[in-house]
Write an enzyme that holds these catalytic residues in place. Sequence first.
Site, PDB file in Angstrom:
ATOM      1  N   ILE A 120       0.904  -1.150   0.000  1.00  0.00           N
ATOM      2  CA  ILE A 120       0.000   0.000   0.000  1.00  0.00           C
ATOM      3  C   ILE A 120       0.946   1.204   0.000  1.00  0.00           C
ATOM      4  CG2 ILE A 120      -1.774   1.306   1.225  1.00  0.00           C
ATOM      5  CD1 ILE A 120      -2.772  -1.327   2.422  1.00  0.00           C
ATOM      6  N   PRO A 121       1.088   1.868  -1.141  1.00  0.00           N
ATOM      7  CA  PRO A 121       2.224   2.767  -1.368  1.00  0.00           C
ATOM      8  C   PRO A 121       2.126   4.154  -0.731  1.00  0.00           C
ATOM      9  CG  PRO A 121       0.839   2.724  -3.302  1.00  0.00           C
ATOM     10  CD  PRO A 121       0.248   1.733  -2.334  1.00  0.00           C
ATOM     11  N   CYS A 122       2.178   4.201   0.580  1.00  0.00           N
ATOM     12  CA  CYS A 122       2.128   5.489   1.272  1.00  0.00           C
ATOM     13  C   CYS A 122       3.369   6.333   0.997  1.00  0.00           C
ATOM     14  CB  CYS A 122       1.926   5.287   2.769  1.00  0.00           C
ATOM     15  SG  CYS A 122       3.177   4.273   3.566  1.00  0.00           S
ATOM     16  N   HIS A 123       4.443   5.706   0.524  1.00  0.00           N
ATOM     17  CA  HIS A 123       5.668   6.454   0.208  1.00  0.00           C
ATOM     18  C   HIS A 123       5.475   7.381  -0.989  1.00  0.00           C
ATOM     19  CE1 HIS A 123       5.828   2.820  -2.302  1.00  0.00           C
ATOM     20  NE2 HIS A 123       6.546   3.550  -3.158  1.00  0.00           N
TER      21      HIS A 123
END
Length: 158
Positions: A120-123
């Site tokens: 889950i690409p919170c970056h």
Amino acid sequence: MSVAYLQTPLGIAYVEGDANGLQVVSIKEDTSLPSNHPIPEDLAPAIQQLTDYFNGQRAVFDLLLNPQGTDFQKRVWKELLNVPFGRTVSYLDLSRRLGDEKAIRAVAAANGKNPIWLIIPCHRIIGTDGSLTGYAGGLWRKKWLIEYEKGGLQGSLF
């Protein structure tokens, strides 16, 4: 709940889940990989896909996810999945996508509580001014991931 570990260029990834999906993927500050820890069958696809990602062979994950959080957090995390590999959006943009730009602080807080690192690409969420802000794994990892996904680190992974 099954547990697995994976050595990555950013440290040891800790992966936790079961047949219902991944609940946790996090990065450990400890650099030692636990010895004699077999990969459980339920987590083998996640370990393989993470390995493929770091080998430059995967841009999209295809895994069953089961993050634990509030309904609002889950909405934010679901929207994060729509931010494509190699792209970034601001917290404000993410708030707008969720229908309420005034919820920017709540969206940022939910982003920070993301239990499934990288997948889950919170970056990929940055400040409105383009700055790298707020990353539980450390801003150096956020910078590394963004540069890697934009092709800036090809050939320098290990």
